[in-house]
Design an enzyme around this catalytic site. Sequence first.
Site, short mmCIF file in Angstrom:
data_model
loop_
_atom_site.label_atom_id
_atom_site.label_comp_id
_atom_site.label_asym_id
_atom_site.label_seq_id
_atom_site.Cartn_x
_atom_site.Cartn_y
_atom_site.Cartn_z
N GLU A 29 0.84 -1.20 0.00
CA GLU A 29 0.00 0.00 0.00
C GLU A 29 0.87 1.25 0.00
OE1 GLU A 29 -2.33 -0.79 3.52
OE2 GLU A 29 -2.99 -2.67 2.65
N GLU A 61 -4.57 -6.55 2.70
CA GLU A 61 -3.36 -7.23 3.18
C GLU A 61 -3.35 -8.72 2.82
OE1 GLU A 61 -4.90 -4.90 4.85
OE2 GLU A 61 -3.33 -3.41 5.22
N PHE A 84 2.18 -1.58 8.56
CA PHE A 84 2.49 -1.68 9.99
C PHE A 84 2.46 -3.15 10.39
CE2 PHE A 84 1.11 2.66 9.57
CZ PHE A 84 1.92 3.36 10.44
N ASP A 86 1.45 -4.67 12.90
CA ASP A 86 0.18 -5.11 13.49
C ASP A 86 -0.77 -5.64 12.41
OD1 ASP A 86 0.31 -3.17 16.28
OD2 ASP A 86 1.38 -2.50 14.50
N HIS A 130 -1.00 -0.02 16.12
CA HIS A 130 0.12 0.37 15.26
C HIS A 130 1.47 0.30 15.98
CE1 HIS A 130 -3.03 2.19 12.67
NE2 HIS A 130 -2.14 2.15 11.72
C1 LIG Z 1 -5.67 -2.83 7.61
C2 LIG Z 1 -4.93 -1.55 7.47
N1 LIG Z 1 -4.15 -1.36 6.40
C3 LIG Z 1 -3.47 -0.20 6.26
C4 LIG Z 1 -3.55 0.78 7.21
C5 LIG Z 1 -2.81 2.08 7.04
N2 LIG Z 1 -3.80 3.11 6.67
C6 LIG Z 1 -4.36 3.90 7.59
S1 LIG Z 1 -5.52 4.88 6.96
C7 LIG Z 1 -5.27 4.29 5.39
C8 LIG Z 1 -6.09 4.79 4.26
C9 LIG Z 1 -7.53 4.50 4.49
O1 LIG Z 1 -8.28 4.97 3.42
P1 LIG Z 1 -9.84 5.01 3.48
O2 LIG Z 1 -10.36 3.72 4.01
O3 LIG Z 1 -10.33 5.44 2.16
O4 LIG Z 1 -10.15 6.10 4.59
P2 LIG Z 1 -9.68 7.64 4.62
O5 LIG Z 1 -8.36 7.69 5.29
O6 LIG Z 1 -9.66 8.14 3.23
O7 LIG Z 1 -10.72 8.30 5.46
C10 LIG Z 1 -4.26 3.32 5.40
C11 LIG Z 1 -3.79 2.60 4.23
C12 LIG Z 1 -4.34 0.51 8.34
N3 LIG Z 1 -4.44 1.40 9.34
N4 LIG Z 1 -5.04 -0.64 8.44
#
Ligand SMILES: Cc1ncc(C[n+]2csc(CCOP(=O)(O)OP(=O)(O)O)c2C)c(N)n1
Lengths: 324, 321
Positions: A29, A61, A84, A86, A130
């Site tokens: 990602e 993932e 991360f 986690d 995290h």
């Molecule tokens: C399972 C997971 N994968 C990756 C992340 C890292 N991460 C945090 S927010 C995010 C983007 C999320 O996008 P979206 O669901 O569209 O929500 P937005 O932030 O746009 O509100 C990512 C990749 C995470 N926290 N959890």
Amino acid sequence: MRKISYREALREALREEMRRDPTVFLLGEDVGRYWGGAFKVTEGLAEEFGDERVRDTPISESAIIGAAVGAAITGMRPVAEIMFGDLTALAMDQIANQAAKIHYMFGGQVKVPLVIRTPFGAGVNIAAHHSQSLEAWFMHVPGLYVAVPSTPYDAKGLLKTAIRGSNPVFFCEHKLLYPIEGEVPEEEYMVPFGIADIKREGADVTVVATLYMVHKALNAAEELEGEGISVEVVDPRTLAPLDKQAIIKSVKKTGRIIIVNEDCKTAGVSAEIAAVVAEEAIDYLDAPIKRVAEPDTPIPFSPPLEQYVIPDEKAIINAVKEVV
Amino acid sequence: MTLTLTKEKLVEIYMKMLEIRFFEEKVFELYAQNLVPGTIHLYAGEEAVAVGVCGNLRKDDYITSTHRGHGHCIAKGAELKRVMAEILGKKTGYCKGKGGSMHIADFSIGMLGATAVVGAGIPIAVGAGLSIKLRDTDQVAACFFGEGASNQGTFHESINMAAIWKLPVIFVCENNLYAMGTRQSRVMAIKNVADRATAYGIPGEVVDGNDVLAVYEAAQKAVETARKGEGPTLIECKTYRHKGHSRIDLAKYRPKEEVEEWLAKDPIKRFKEKLLQTNTLVEAEIQQIEKEVSAEIEEAVKFAMESPYPAPEEASEDVYA
Ligand SMILES: Cc1ncc(C[n+]2csc(CCOP(=O)(O)OP(=O)(O)O)c2C)c(N)n1
């Protein structure tokens, strides 16, 4: 020798291996040109190798690791990043049941040359989802190798070994290590798996530590030196395979061992190392084995709470003083 | 947007949106002063979604939330001061400082918690829906998640499960076009997340997520359907976050024109204009509301700043019940 950061060392390993071998590719990602990885390890690589080989993925993932497994058994050498540590929980089936078992379960027909890179560790107030250190989960799975580099030198050398190997490697990084600088030669080198590194020689106590804890152990050793206590710091560098001989050799010399790891104490990395020492070197011990680890709690958010659970130099020093 | 609601309700909606906006501006300010530990994901720009949906929910209805969750808490009726205290890591926060910005919950108002694991709140809302069905009440559960989260297995597994069991769940996708630096079009072969509803046999609707009344109406229908036991709905709200993804992100991956276009569609500005145009409120009343909300936020900040941190040993409490 020139000094570069842990982050740059990882990036160099990726770049060199991608230049050397066209089957090596990255997926994860935001690893691509728009972000360069959440911790910027892959920054600039999409520009050099293109979006096909530095592949941004959806937030999926399980499919990221599954796709990496599928590519690995059909001729590619994927390096997957999970943003991360986690979040490897979401891909656990693909890691533990698929990647780790395919070679064995299918009677050795196929190899799974796959690297999963991910950062562990607490200390930046991002709480329970995290901040964990979960190396022990992966040590418990036969068929996986687990790398835990603590310095830029080890990070680069171990990552190159991981990418060129024939097995799935769970490659642990640590958030607080990325900016840390250290000596890394210009010329090519590899760090083999299963060979510990003595990060500091000493005579009175052995301290086994990994990842960021190596640095805390070295600080503690420095301080203890001033008090006349000589500490040997042993960094296993890979937890699977584990260099038991190096640990035992050090214990034979010092007669005392402290094991420091950032994960929860129960059934953690330190439990395994303690068991090895108890089984194979108990006769050389002059004092009980001590472990310094996180208490068995999730990682709390608030700074005073988080600081309370992360093992620090003081905890290491106290443990050393209990046994000398 | 049509104005069929009572003046009282319209004012409530406006105030809630303002509370979220002013709250987020304050969080950003405090973050810049190094007073907020960790990271922040601001909800500014997306207020119409949380407020439009939660405006239809009762106190005993449930929601699940995300890393970008301050707005969901506030819209569901959480106390500003305790949300702020949690964000600052104080003992008086909703989670005693254990959770922080990405993990706020208030079970007394049916706010079942924010999760920092993208997509993880979706099945939990399904579980709440299942529990409603088993307990035979007329509550509903809504879950908020981003378009990025809709690429997780949990999204697909959850909607399917809610569909086959006809659970009272409202799936609310906040499509702000980007998941961190990843534009939707690079990770989805379809334009509308709502189209995915068809695959699971439930209604899916796309709404203007910057039009609070449009969101309100869509949610109203979905909530009524759910309360009647007729099953789940997927609502996709097209919206935009005003700031970067998190703390220091400057969001350079977003074209300038696109940002400007969306800033012009600011949900609060639009709703305010509507209220003025229709003479629902006059300028003086708007100003009065703004003043009140500002004062509330200041009070919340004061409370949070003056609150103590938890004692370090409290880290060991609450591991088991
Ligand atoms: C399972 C997971 N994968 C990756 C992340 C890292 N991460 C945090 S927010 C995010 C983007 C999320 O996008 P979206 O669901 O569209 O929500 P937005 O932030 O746009 O509100 C990512 C990749 C995470 N926290 N959890």
